[in-house]
Write a protein that holds these residues in place. Structure first.
Motif, PDB file in Angstrom:
ATOM      1  N   VAL A 145       0.874  -1.174   0.000  1.00  0.00           N
ATOM      2  CA  VAL A 145       0.000   0.000   0.000  1.00  0.00           C
ATOM      3  C   VAL A 145       0.909   1.221   0.000  1.00  0.00           C
ATOM      4  O   VAL A 145       1.786   1.346   0.850  1.00  0.00           O
ATOM      5  N   ARG A 146       0.711   2.091  -0.982  1.00  0.00           N
ATOM      6  CA  ARG A 146       1.544   3.295  -1.033  1.00  0.00           C
ATOM      7  C   ARG A 146       0.683   4.535  -0.808  1.00  0.00           C
ATOM      8  O   ARG A 146      -0.533   4.491  -0.974  1.00  0.00           O
ATOM      9  N   VAL A 147       1.340   5.601  -0.449  1.00  0.00           N
ATOM     10  CA  VAL A 147       0.656   6.875  -0.220  1.00  0.00           C
ATOM     11  C   VAL A 147       0.793   7.709  -1.482  1.00  0.00           C
ATOM     12  O   VAL A 147       1.905   7.947  -1.967  1.00  0.00           O
ATOM     13  N   GLY A 148      -0.354   8.145  -2.026  1.00  0.00           N
ATOM     14  CA  GLY A 148      -0.362   8.954  -3.240  1.00  0.00           C
ATOM     15  C   GLY A 148      -0.061  10.418  -2.966  1.00  0.00           C
ATOM     16  O   GLY A 148       0.125  10.840  -1.820  1.00  0.00           O
ATOM     17  N   ARG A 149      -0.069  11.210  -4.030  1.00  0.00           N
ATOM     18  CA  ARG A 149       0.244  12.644  -3.916  1.00  0.00           C
ATOM     19  C   ARG A 149      -0.715  13.398  -3.017  1.00  0.00           C
ATOM     20  O   ARG A 149      -0.349  14.373  -2.390  1.00  0.00           O
ATOM     21  N   ALA A 150      -1.961  12.948  -2.959  1.00  0.00           N
ATOM     22  CA  ALA A 150      -2.969  13.619  -2.134  1.00  0.00           C
ATOM     23  C   ALA A 150      -3.164  12.891  -0.796  1.00  0.00           C
ATOM     24  O   ALA A 150      -4.208  12.987  -0.173  1.00  0.00           O
ATOM     25  N   ASN A 151      -2.142  12.140  -0.393  1.00  0.00           N
ATOM     26  CA  ASN A 151      -2.170  11.350   0.848  1.00  0.00           C
ATOM     27  C   ASN A 151      -3.197  10.230   0.843  1.00  0.00           C
ATOM     28  O   ASN A 151      -3.540   9.713   1.902  1.00  0.00           O
ATOM     29  N   GLU A 152      -3.688   9.848  -0.345  1.00  0.00           N
ATOM     30  CA  GLU A 152      -4.597   8.714  -0.422  1.00  0.00           C
ATOM     31  C   GLU A 152      -3.789   7.427  -0.372  1.00  0.00           C
ATOM     32  O   GLU A 152      -2.625   7.398  -0.742  1.00  0.00           O
ATOM     33  N   LEU A 153      -4.411   6.376   0.135  1.00  0.00           N
ATOM     34  CA  LEU A 153      -3.764   5.074   0.221  1.00  0.00           C
ATOM     35  C   LEU A 153      -4.112   4.282  -1.031  1.00  0.00           C
ATOM     36  O   LEU A 153      -5.293   4.111  -1.351  1.00  0.00           O
ATOM     37  N   LEU A 154      -3.101   3.787  -1.732  1.00  0.00           N
ATOM     38  CA  LEU A 154      -3.292   3.155  -3.034  1.00  0.00           C
ATOM     39  C   LEU A 154      -2.694   1.757  -3.096  1.00  0.00           C
ATOM     40  O   LEU A 154      -1.642   1.492  -2.512  1.00  0.00           O
ATOM     41  N   VAL A 155      -3.371   0.891  -3.852  1.00  0.00           N
ATOM     42  CA  VAL A 155      -2.891  -0.465  -4.141  1.00  0.00           C
ATOM     43  C   VAL A 155      -2.830  -0.601  -5.652  1.00  0.00           C
ATOM     44  O   VAL A 155      -3.745  -0.171  -6.367  1.00  0.00           O
ATOM     45  N   ASP A 156      -1.779  -1.199  -6.153  1.00  0.00           N
ATOM     46  CA  ASP A 156      -1.601  -1.414  -7.585  1.00  0.00           C
ATOM     47  C   ASP A 156      -2.488  -2.585  -8.036  1.00  0.00           C
ATOM     48  O   ASP A 156      -2.178  -3.749  -7.753  1.00  0.00           O
ATOM     49  N   LEU A 157      -3.574  -2.265  -8.724  1.00  0.00           N
ATOM     50  CA  LEU A 157      -4.505  -3.309  -9.172  1.00  0.00           C
ATOM     51  C   LEU A 157      -3.886  -4.224 -10.225  1.00  0.00           C
ATOM     52  O   LEU A 157      -4.257  -5.393 -10.320  1.00  0.00           O
ATOM     53  N   ALA A 158      -2.939  -3.715 -11.001  1.00  0.00           N
ATOM     54  CA  ALA A 158      -2.282  -4.561 -12.006  1.00  0.00           C
ATOM     55  C   ALA A 158      -1.464  -5.665 -11.332  1.00  0.00           C
ATOM     56  O   ALA A 158      -1.388  -6.784 -11.838  1.00  0.00           O
ATOM     57  N   GLU A 159      -0.897  -5.358 -10.180  1.00  0.00           N
ATOM     58  CA  GLU A 159      -0.075  -6.347  -9.478  1.00  0.00           C
ATOM     59  C   GLU A 159      -0.890  -7.214  -8.520  1.00  0.00           C
ATOM     60  O   GLU A 159      -0.680  -8.416  -8.426  1.00  0.00           O
ATOM     61  N   TYR A 160      -1.836  -6.601  -7.802  1.00  0.00           N
ATOM     62  CA  TYR A 160      -2.535  -7.315  -6.732  1.00  0.00           C
ATOM     63  C   TYR A 160      -4.006  -7.621  -7.052  1.00  0.00           C
ATOM     64  O   TYR A 160      -4.692  -8.215  -6.243  1.00  0.00           O
ATOM     65  N   GLY A 161      -4.471  -7.227  -8.223  1.00  0.00           N
ATOM     66  CA  GLY A 161      -5.881  -7.391  -8.554  1.00  0.00           C
ATOM     67  C   GLY A 161      -6.301  -8.827  -8.788  1.00  0.00           C
ATOM     68  O   GLY A 161      -5.532  -9.654  -9.302  1.00  0.00           O
ATOM     69  N   TRP A 162      -7.532  -9.115  -8.407  1.00  0.00           N
ATOM     70  CA  TRP A 162      -8.176 -10.423  -8.613  1.00  0.00           C
ATOM     71  C   TRP A 162      -9.485 -10.151  -9.331  1.00  0.00           C
ATOM     72  O   TRP A 162     -10.390  -9.543  -8.767  1.00  0.00           O
TER      73      TRP A 162
END
Length: 123
Positions: free
Chosen positions: A94-111
């Motif tokens: 989980v990474r922190v985006g530019r606007a402090n949102e929490l993001l998950v890479d759907l291409a890597e972790y998506g089901w």
């Protein structure tokens, strides 16, 4: 497809129980998998009201927005941080985006299984 509220919630929980550890999917994809593609917000509501005592457990943390964002769960709550911690415990980055949102890479972790390929019975 028409479901009453209890049936809808149970269908959501059945799908969410099938998301493999270390993977995530979206509210919209869960809605597609239960045959109600325009009900993504309702999927979020079903998870919001999930009992912590659900048996078998429902891994609610594995459902995120279609943009890969973890929902804030509303002002003054710690739900986003709890979701982040639960996902990181499953080795989901989980990474922190530019606007402090929490993001998950759907291409890597998506089901994203195709609709109709998983059953809706209790998992």
């Amino acid at each position: 497809m028409t479901l009453d509220a209890a049936e809808f919630h149970e269908a959501v929980y059945s799908v969410v129980r099938r998301i493999p550890q270390g993977k995530v999917t979206t509210y919209g994809h869960v809605a597609k998998l239960i045959g109600m593609p325009s009900y993504s917000r309702h999927v979020g509501q079903a998870l919001k009201y999930l009992s912590p005592a659900a048996d078998p457990p429902v891994p609610w943390q594995r459902v995120i927005s279609s943009a890969g964002k973890i929902s804030s769960r509303g002002p003054g709550t710690d739900g986003a941080q709890r979701q982040r911690e639960a996902l990181e415990a499953e080795d989901v980055e989980v990474r922190v985006g530019r606007a402090n949102e929490l993001l998950v890479d759907l291409a890597e972790y998506g089901w994203f299984p195709a609709p109709g390929t998983i059953g809706l019975d209790a998992a």
